[in-house]
Motif scaffolding. Structure first.
Motif, PDB file in Angstrom:
ATOM      1  N   MET A  41       0.861  -1.181   0.000  1.00 13.18           N
ATOM      2  CA  MET A  41       0.000   0.000   0.000  1.00 13.18           C
ATOM      3  C   MET A  41       0.900   1.234   0.000  1.00 13.18           C
ATOM      4  SD  MET A  41      -2.757   1.162   2.822  1.00 13.18           S
ATOM      5  CE  MET A  41      -4.338   0.827   2.158  1.00 13.18           C
ATOM      6  N   SER A  42       0.671   2.138  -0.940  1.00 10.42           N
ATOM      7  CA  SER A  42       1.509   3.330  -1.038  1.00 10.42           C
ATOM      8  C   SER A  42       0.951   4.454  -0.172  1.00 10.42           C
ATOM      9  CB  SER A  42       1.597   3.792  -2.487  1.00 10.42           C
ATOM     10  OG  SER A  42       0.339   4.211  -2.932  1.00 10.42           O
ATOM     11  N   ARG A  43       1.867   5.324   0.240  1.00 11.34           N
ATOM     12  CA  ARG A  43       1.466   6.502   1.022  1.00 11.34           C
ATOM     13  C   ARG A  43       0.828   7.531   0.118  1.00 11.34           C
ATOM     14  NH1 ARG A  43       6.261   8.945   4.426  1.00 11.34           N
ATOM     15  NH2 ARG A  43       4.887  10.703   4.279  1.00 11.34           N
ATOM     16  N   PRO A  44      -0.225   8.193   0.576  1.00  7.51           N
ATOM     17  CA  PRO A  44      -0.808   9.249  -0.245  1.00  7.51           C
ATOM     18  C   PRO A  44       0.166  10.421  -0.353  1.00  7.51           C
ATOM     19  CG  PRO A  44      -1.884   9.167   1.888  1.00  7.51           C
ATOM     20  CD  PRO A  44      -0.946   8.008   1.818  1.00  7.51           C
ATOM     21  N   MET A  45       0.209  11.032  -1.522  1.00  5.83           N
ATOM     22  CA  MET A  45       1.099  12.157  -1.740  1.00  5.83           C
ATOM     23  C   MET A  45       0.572  13.389  -1.014  1.00  5.83           C
ATOM     24  SD  MET A  45       2.595  13.630  -5.292  1.00  5.83           S
ATOM     25  CE  MET A  45       1.024  13.612  -6.073  1.00  5.83           C
ATOM     26  N   ARG A  46       1.461  14.082  -0.290  1.00  4.05           N
ATOM     27  CA  ARG A  46       1.078  15.315   0.395  1.00  4.05           C
ATOM     28  C   ARG A  46       1.103  16.439  -0.613  1.00  4.05           C
ATOM     29  NH1 ARG A  46       4.251  16.014   5.880  1.00  4.05           N
ATOM     30  NH2 ARG A  46       3.202  17.987   5.619  1.00  4.05           N
ATOM     31  N   SER A  47       0.009  17.127  -0.734  1.00  2.00           N
ATOM     32  CA  SER A  47      -0.080  18.214  -1.700  1.00  2.00           C
ATOM     33  C   SER A  47       0.748  19.406  -1.249  1.00  2.00           C
ATOM     34  CB  SER A  47      -1.531  18.650  -1.878  1.00  2.00           C
ATOM     35  OG  SER A  47      -2.265  17.612  -2.461  1.00  2.00           O
ATOM     36  N   GLU A  48       1.393  20.015  -2.200  1.00  2.00           N
ATOM     37  CA  GLU A  48       2.175  21.222  -1.972  1.00  2.00           C
ATOM     38  C   GLU A  48       1.430  22.394  -2.609  1.00  2.00           C
ATOM     39  OE1 GLU A  48       5.453  21.552  -0.581  1.00  2.00           O
ATOM     40  OE2 GLU A  48       5.095  19.538   0.194  1.00  2.00           O
ATOM     41  N   TYR A  49       1.531  23.542  -1.986  1.00  3.69           N
ATOM     42  CA  TYR A  49       0.844  24.733  -2.457  1.00  3.69           C
ATOM     43  C   TYR A  49       1.817  25.903  -2.492  1.00  3.69           C
ATOM     44  CZ  TYR A  49      -3.345  22.060  -1.552  1.00  3.69           C
ATOM     45  OH  TYR A  49      -4.312  21.089  -1.573  1.00  3.69           O
ATOM     46  N   ALA A  50       1.542  26.846  -3.387  1.00  3.96           N
ATOM     47  CA  ALA A  50       2.292  28.091  -3.442  1.00  3.96           C
ATOM     48  C   ALA A  50       1.273  29.222  -3.339  1.00  3.96           C
ATOM     49  CB  ALA A  50       3.078  28.203  -4.740  1.00  3.96           C
ATOM     50  N   ILE A  51       1.550  30.199  -2.492  1.00  5.80           N
ATOM     51  CA  ILE A  51       0.654  31.329  -2.286  1.00  5.80           C
ATOM     52  C   ILE A  51       1.391  32.587  -2.752  1.00  5.80           C
ATOM     53  CG2 ILE A  51      -0.771  32.565  -0.626  1.00  5.80           C
ATOM     54  CD1 ILE A  51      -1.466  29.564  -0.926  1.00  5.80           C
ATOM     55  N   TYR A  52       0.755  33.323  -3.652  1.00  9.74           N
ATOM     56  CA  TYR A  52       1.353  34.508  -4.241  1.00  9.74           C
ATOM     57  C   TYR A  52       0.509  35.748  -4.006  1.00  9.74           C
ATOM     58  CZ  TYR A  52       4.065  31.266  -7.142  1.00  9.74           C
ATOM     59  OH  TYR A  52       4.901  30.283  -7.584  1.00  9.74           O
ATOM     60  N   ARG A  53       1.150  36.894  -3.992  1.00  8.85           N
ATOM     61  CA  ARG A  53       0.479  38.188  -4.128  1.00  8.85           C
ATOM     62  C   ARG A  53       1.170  38.840  -5.311  1.00  8.85           C
ATOM     63  NH1 ARG A  53       0.180  41.148   0.808  1.00  8.85           N
ATOM     64  NH2 ARG A  53      -1.982  40.544   0.983  1.00  8.85           N
ATOM     65  N   GLY A  54       0.471  38.868  -6.427  1.00  9.03           N
ATOM     66  CA  GLY A  54       1.091  39.337  -7.658  1.00  9.03           C
ATOM     67  C   GLY A  54       2.221  38.393  -8.050  1.00  9.03           C
ATOM     68  N   GLU A  55       3.429  38.916  -8.206  1.00  7.12           N
ATOM     69  CA  GLU A  55       4.597  38.106  -8.540  1.00  7.12           C
ATOM     70  C   GLU A  55       5.364  37.649  -7.301  1.00  7.12           C
ATOM     71  OE1 GLU A  55       5.647  37.184 -11.681  1.00  7.12           O
ATOM     72  OE2 GLU A  55       3.737  38.008 -12.357  1.00  7.12           O
ATOM     73  N   ASP A  56       4.993  38.130  -6.122  1.00  7.10           N
ATOM     74  CA  ASP A  56       5.706  37.816  -4.882  1.00  7.10           C
ATOM     75  C   ASP A  56       5.218  36.502  -4.283  1.00  7.10           C
ATOM     76  OD1 ASP A  56       7.062  40.241  -5.076  1.00  7.10           O
ATOM     77  OD2 ASP A  56       5.515  41.297  -3.922  1.00  7.10           O
ATOM     78  N   LEU A  57       6.151  35.601  -4.017  1.00  7.23           N
ATOM     79  CA  LEU A  57       5.831  34.342  -3.355  1.00  7.23           C
ATOM     80  C   LEU A  57       5.740  34.595  -1.858  1.00  7.23           C
ATOM     81  CD1 LEU A  57       5.502  31.236  -3.527  1.00  7.23           C
ATOM     82  CD2 LEU A  57       7.975  31.089  -3.213  1.00  7.23           C
ATOM     83  N   LEU A  58       4.561  34.356  -1.284  1.00  9.96           N
ATOM     84  CA  LEU A  58       4.349  34.577   0.145  1.00  9.96           C
ATOM     85  C   LEU A  58       4.662  33.335   0.965  1.00  9.96           C
ATOM     86  CD1 LEU A  58       0.977  36.529   0.027  1.00  9.96           C
ATOM     87  CD2 LEU A  58       3.296  37.462   0.129  1.00  9.96           C
ATOM     88  N   ALA A  59       4.287  32.161   0.452  1.00  9.50           N
ATOM     89  CA  ALA A  59       4.502  30.905   1.186  1.00  9.50           C
ATOM     90  C   ALA A  59       4.462  29.744   0.206  1.00  9.50           C
ATOM     91  CB  ALA A  59       3.432  30.726   2.248  1.00  9.50           C
ATOM     92  N   MET A  60       5.178  28.678   0.572  1.00  9.72           N
ATOM     93  CA  MET A  60       5.142  27.464  -0.229  1.00  9.72           C
ATOM     94  C   MET A  60       5.327  26.277   0.712  1.00  9.72           C
ATOM     95  SD  MET A  60       7.001  26.362  -3.782  1.00  9.72           S
ATOM     96  CE  MET A  60       8.600  26.914  -3.339  1.00  9.72           C
ATOM     97  N   GLY A  61       4.554  25.218   0.478  1.00  2.00           N
ATOM     98  CA  GLY A  61       4.620  24.017   1.295  1.00  2.00           C
ATOM     99  C   GLY A  61       3.249  23.382   1.411  1.00  2.00           C
ATOM    100  N   THR A  62       3.068  22.617   2.471  1.00  2.00           N
ATOM    101  CA  THR A  62       1.774  21.989   2.700  1.00  2.00           C
ATOM    102  C   THR A  62       0.769  23.050   3.145  1.00  2.00           C
ATOM    103  OG1 THR A  62       2.241  21.544   5.016  1.00  2.00           O
ATOM    104  CG2 THR A  62       2.876  19.833   3.422  1.00  2.00           C
ATOM    105  N   VAL A  63      -0.486  22.655   3.216  1.00  2.00           N
ATOM    106  CA  VAL A  63      -1.528  23.581   3.660  1.00  2.00           C
ATOM    107  C   VAL A  63      -1.206  24.118   5.052  1.00  2.00           C
ATOM    108  CG1 VAL A  63      -3.958  23.737   4.312  1.00  2.00           C
ATOM    109  CG2 VAL A  63      -3.315  22.549   2.251  1.00  2.00           C
ATOM    110  N   THR A  64      -0.761  23.247   5.936  1.00  2.00           N
ATOM    111  CA  THR A  64      -0.429  23.650   7.299  1.00  2.00           C
ATOM    112  C   THR A  64       0.730  24.639   7.307  1.00  2.00           C
ATOM    113  OG1 THR A  64      -1.184  21.501   8.086  1.00  2.00           O
ATOM    114  CG2 THR A  64       0.176  22.793   9.589  1.00  2.00           C
TER     115      THR A  64
END
Length: 68
Positions: free
Chosen positions: A1-24
């Motif tokens: 049984m394989s582990r479910p993949m943890r989704s990664e997210y990127a949060i932007y304001r315009g062109e600026d990256l504010l955060a990247m990683g899991t939802v938490t």
């Protein structure tokens, strides 16, 4: 049984990256709830942002593991 993949997210304001990683990770870094991060990546949020006068100044979420 394989582990479910943890989704990664990127949060932007315009062109600026504010955060990247899991939802938490993103929620903790921005000081918001995890539900808000999920909402930022929803089609509803994307439609609302598209109708704004200055969509480049809005906070936008992108799912990096989206296979669609």
């Amino acid at each position: 049984m394989s582990r479910p993949m943890r989704s990664e997210y990127a949060i932007y304001r315009g062109e600026d990256l504010l955060a990247m990683g899991t939802v938490t990770d993103c929620a903790n870094k921005l000081g918001v709830s995890e539900r808000y991060i999920y909402w930022l990546t929803s089609p509803t949020a994307q439609r609302r942002i598209a109708t704004r006068k200055n969509p480049d100044k809005c906070i936008v979420g992108v799912s990096l593991n989206d296979d669609e």
